[in-house]
Design a protein around this motif. Structure first.
Motif, short mmCIF file in Angstrom:
data_model
loop_
_atom_site.label_atom_id
_atom_site.label_comp_id
_atom_site.label_asym_id
_atom_site.label_seq_id
_atom_site.Cartn_x
_atom_site.Cartn_y
_atom_site.Cartn_z
N SER A 220 88.68 43.18 65.32
CA SER A 220 89.07 43.20 66.90
C SER A 220 89.79 44.52 67.12
N LEU A 221 90.63 44.73 66.43
CA LEU A 221 91.64 45.91 66.37
C LEU A 221 90.57 47.30 66.55
N SER A 222 89.65 47.21 65.53
CA SER A 222 88.81 48.60 65.50
C SER A 222 87.99 48.65 66.75
N ILE A 223 87.41 47.49 67.16
CA ILE A 223 86.57 47.52 68.42
C ILE A 223 87.53 47.91 69.58
N SER A 224 88.65 47.43 69.63
CA SER A 224 89.60 47.68 70.55
C SER A 224 89.99 49.45 70.64
N ALA A 225 89.83 49.98 69.46
CA ALA A 225 90.24 51.45 69.51
C ALA A 225 88.97 52.16 70.27
N VAL A 226 87.87 51.69 69.86
CA VAL A 226 86.72 52.34 70.67
C VAL A 226 86.54 51.93 72.15
N LEU A 227 87.02 50.65 72.51
CA LEU A 227 86.95 50.27 74.08
C LEU A 227 88.09 50.99 74.71
N ALA A 228 89.25 51.33 74.03
CA ALA A 228 90.24 52.33 74.91
C ALA A 228 89.72 53.51 75.18
N LEU A 229 88.98 53.82 74.67
CA LEU A 229 88.53 55.43 75.13
C LEU A 229 87.63 55.32 76.36
N ILE A 230 86.99 54.34 76.66
CA ILE A 230 86.15 54.09 77.81
C ILE A 230 86.98 53.93 78.99
N VAL A 249 96.18 57.86 72.82
CA VAL A 249 97.29 57.11 72.34
C VAL A 249 97.01 55.67 72.06
N TYR A 250 96.44 55.00 72.91
CA TYR A 250 96.25 53.52 72.53
C TYR A 250 95.10 53.49 71.52
N ALA A 251 93.89 54.02 71.70
CA ALA A 251 93.05 54.04 70.65
C ALA A 251 93.44 54.45 69.31
N GLN A 252 94.46 55.60 69.12
CA GLN A 252 94.92 55.58 67.78
C GLN A 252 95.82 54.55 67.21
N LYS A 253 96.56 53.96 68.25
CA LYS A 253 97.47 52.97 67.90
C LYS A 253 96.47 51.52 67.45
N PHE A 254 95.72 51.23 68.15
CA PHE A 254 94.73 50.29 67.53
C PHE A 254 93.98 50.54 66.26
N ALA A 255 93.56 51.75 66.06
CA ALA A 255 92.96 52.34 64.58
C ALA A 255 94.08 52.21 63.74
N LEU A 302 85.44 44.73 56.19
CA LEU A 302 84.34 45.82 55.94
C LEU A 302 84.00 46.12 57.55
N LEU A 303 83.59 45.33 58.21
CA LEU A 303 83.06 45.95 59.42
C LEU A 303 83.93 46.75 60.37
N SER A 304 85.32 46.47 60.16
CA SER A 304 86.18 47.36 60.77
C SER A 304 86.25 48.64 60.15
N LEU A 305 85.77 48.89 58.98
CA LEU A 305 85.92 50.17 58.29
C LEU A 305 84.78 51.15 58.90
N LEU A 306 83.59 50.12 59.14
CA LEU A 306 82.60 51.01 59.60
C LEU A 306 82.74 51.47 61.16
N ILE A 307 83.50 50.71 62.01
CA ILE A 307 83.57 51.29 62.98
C ILE A 307 84.54 52.49 63.18
#
Length: 713
Positions: A220-230, A249-255, A302-307
């Motif tokens: 959910s954190l890595s998904i949030s990193a992508v969503l924060a960019l939208i 900044v937010y995306a990188q923090k989530f990542a 594992l799925l987080s690493l793919l995102i």
């Protein structure tokens, strides 16, 4: 009216132009190349008076103008003779063609590994990976540390964040799943997209971002990193520097938070206290609720690493980290034996998608960086069945085969460069080209077959229909990109500037009428990487069986060198290609246009909004997860090179009219221009969210403005 003309002595004089009957003096039968290029009346001498006055080289090539045209005469030529004739005619014309000096500089960079990517982590990296051609173009690049601090008195920034795990999962299906389906289908009906509406009031780019809700799992954190960019629907100016920096900044923090949890969950408790017993202890179990009911929580790492792998490529522009994250995911997948999983239970689909998307990402890292893959692409140990779309039983098989074809085509380019530089192993590469071309065409043919519906769509499968259609489009994009990579050298090997800029080829000895190619070496001796392909099972539309390209025999061959024209020798490899430049140019044109249409056809995100939110959107939301953005560059590269060929053919028409694919040069130029506009629209949509793609957009736009200076985009 006073004008300059030549007198009998060949010198210039100024006098009134005499009135005479048009064509009272018939034109010469053969005009020199410079006069033909400038459409100037030629005197027919050697050198002619025009070239003598302008102090330029005067050279002749027999003209095919005049008399009946013998179109069927080409049918009597052998393929090698036809190829040589094509090369000779085009090279002669292209050598005299006057293009802007910036054109090839702008086109060449589009074909490089990582072309156009901006690097947020390394802003001073080598120019190979930086935007070259932003002069005169409006760029949205926002350098680190150079942004204005958002002030409370200004329009406040709003970043897309969510307040619960279910809302994050719902947003995943709205914005990510159609392009990157790592999770099984929805189990709950779609709900309204509700990003938090708290304005950002941090004191600067280095300040800790304010999080109303902190996601619990690495996924959910890595998904949030992508969503924060939208861009947030309530952001009044999403393209402003303040909004861009806050999303970054937010995306990188989530990542970073996701990476921290991943490292923690991969660690052993005894590693820091009793390392001697750590290896014999069991890995601690993950203690949290599942994000998706049909995806076990131990797969979320594992799925987080793919995102994060795609995030590093599309947002950070970091190819090294992209491959590193995919490699971490591969290690976890192998550790969990996901590559050989045949268990049938409620988590079967999740395990299959986790494995094959890991496989996909590992190969994608090799494609974008033009490096050999770290796995054997048809390893017989990879026996996990493909996932399933209820609306398209073959969709996943096609996607994986397309990825295999593209990584093989990428390695073909690298190996061909080595062979051309050393002039060894060329016959082997020609055989590989034929095999690769056949393999690509067979998988493309499969994409045209109507999908087989395995069963009636169940609840939650309605979105999977759109996802399956997207996967087919992405597969066509990849296969078309593989065609360009397979044919691009042959398609453009008749352009002098292309030859000079690629492969560091050494011209053949002009004084020699024939020359032997250096005896071929085996693939391993030439330093080429072995990449397996599925050419041996072209009639089967299932997972490709393991097969290696055969190494050619050690027997040497020779090839006669037929000079093009004076001072322009032909390279000895040209007659050996299994196809002509015209055929390869047609393949590249068709493939580039298909890529542009497929990118245009990919669906836009369509979340459920309230009335207020819906009114905020006057343009499509950005698509996400463009891990295959390199195909955009391949398509634009091919179209710009074909534009150059079309310009030459048009200027020297009708002598080289047949050299360009298509019925009309004007029609081809229009197709190329429209295709480039579709590509620019696609990459502009992606770059709304992903900063690393800004450079791709700017480079393509810069080359477009050079090619079409009168057209606004």
């Amino acid at each position: 009216m006073v004008d300059a003309f030549h007198n009998e002595s060949g010198l210039f004089s100024t006098a009134p132009r005499p009135v005479r009957k048009k064509f009272a003096k018939p034109p010469v039968k053969v005009a020199c190349l410079p006069c033909r290029a400038s459409r100037t009346r030629c005197g027919g001498q050697e050198p002619c008076s025009n070239c003598l006055a302008k102090d330029r080289k005067c050279s002749y090539l027999p003209s095919k103008r005049g008399g009946p045209r013998k179109k069927k005469q080409r049918l009597s030529l052998s393929p090698e003779e036809e190829s040589q004739q094509d090369d000779t005619q085009y090279a002669a014309a292209a050598e005299e063609f006057d293009e802007p000096s910036d054109m090839f500089t702008q086109i060449d960079v589009l074909s490089l590994p990582g072309a156009g990517l901006r690097h947020l982590d390394f802003p001073h990296m080598s120019p190979v990976f930086q935007g070259y051609f932003t002069d005169g173009a409006v760029s949205s690049h926002v350098p680190l540390g150079l942004l204005p601090t958002p002030q409370m008195g200004d329009a406040q920034c709003v970043v897309r964040t969510y307040g619960s795990e279910p809302e994050i999962l719902n947003a995943y299906y709205d914005f990510i799943h159609n392009y990157f389906p790592i999770l099984p289908p929805r189990v709950a009906p779609p709900c309204q997209d509700r990003p938090l509406r708290y304005p950002i009031s941090s004191s600067g780019p280095s300040a800790e971002p304010l999080m109303i809700y902190r996601p619990r799992s690495p996924l959910s954190l890595s998904i949030s990193a992508v969503l924060a960019l939208i861009p947030h629907p309530d952001d009044p100016n999403p393209s402003s520097p303040a909004s861009v920096i806050q999303r970054r900044v937010y995306a990188q923090k989530f990542a970073q938070l996701a990476s921290t949890i991943i490292e923690t969950e991969c660690d052993l408790d005894l590693s820091s206290t009793d390392p001697g017993q750590a290896l014999s202890s069991q890995r601690p179990s993950v203690n949290r609720n599942k994000l998706h009911p049909h995806a076990p929580e131990d797969l979320e790492t594992l799925l987080s690493l793919l995102i994060l792998s795609v995030y590093e490529y599309t947002q950070r522009g970091n190819l090294l980290k992209m491959r590193y994250r995919a490699g971490q995911a591969l290690a976890l997948a192998l550790d969990k034996s996901l590559h050989d999983s045949h268990i049938e239970d409620e988590f079967s689909e999740a395990r299959r998608r986790a494995w094959w998307m890991t496989y996909y990402c590992v190969l994608q890292g090799a494609i974008v960086s033009t490096t050999p893959p770290t796995i054997v692409i048809n390893d017989p140990q990879f026996t996990t069945p493909y996932p399933r779309f209820s609306s398209d039983a073959e969709g996943w098989s096609i996607l994986i085969q397309a990825q295999q074809v593209l990584v093989s085509a990428t390695q073909f380019i690298a190996d061909l460069n080595k062979c051309l530089s050393s002039q060894s192993g060329l016959q082997y590469m020609f055989e590989r080209m034929q095999q690769l071309d056949s393999w690509t065409n067979s998988v493309l043919a499969q994409t045209e077959i109507l999908p087989i519906i395995s069963h009636e769509p169940a609840f939650g499968d309605s979105q999977e229909i759109i996802t399956a259609q997207s996967i087919r489009m992405i597969s066509k994009i990849k296969l078309s990109s593989a065609q360009i990579k397979t044919h691009r050298f042959r398609a453009f090997s008749d352009i002098p500037l292309f030859i000079k800029r690629h492969c560091d080829l050494t011209a053949a000895n002009q004084t020699s009428s024939s020359q032997e190619i250096v005896p071929k070496q085996s693939a391993s001796a030439a330093g080429m990487s072995s990449v397996s392909c599925s050419c041996s099972s072209l009639d089967q539309f299932q997972r490709a069986s393991s097969a290696e390209y055969m190494t050619p025999s050690d027997s040497s061959t020779s090839s006669d060198i037929h000079p093009y024209i004076p001072q322009y020798p032909q390279y000895p490899f040209a007659p050996g290609f299994p196809c002509s430049t015209q055929h390869s140019a047609k393949v590249c044109l068709r493939a580039a246009i298909v890529i542009s249409h497929m990118f245009e056809g990919l669906p836009y995100p369509e979340p459920l909004y309230g009335t207020h939110q819906q009114a905020q959107h006057d343009r499509p939301l950005p698509r996400t997860m463009p891990s295959f953005a390199c195909c955009l560059m391949q398509s634009s590269y091919a179209m710009f090179m074909l534009f150059y060929k079309a310009r030459v053919a048009k200027q020297f028409s009708p002598d080289i009219q047949s050299e360009l694919p298509g019925d009309s040069n004007d029609r081809v130029l229009d197709e190329i221009q429209q295709g480039l506009e579709r590509i620019i629209a696609a990459v502009s949509n992606y770059s709304t969210a992903f900063e690393a793609l800004d450079g791709m957009r700017d480079e393509i736009q810069g080359a477009y403005r050079t090619a079409f200076p009168q057209t606004a985009i």
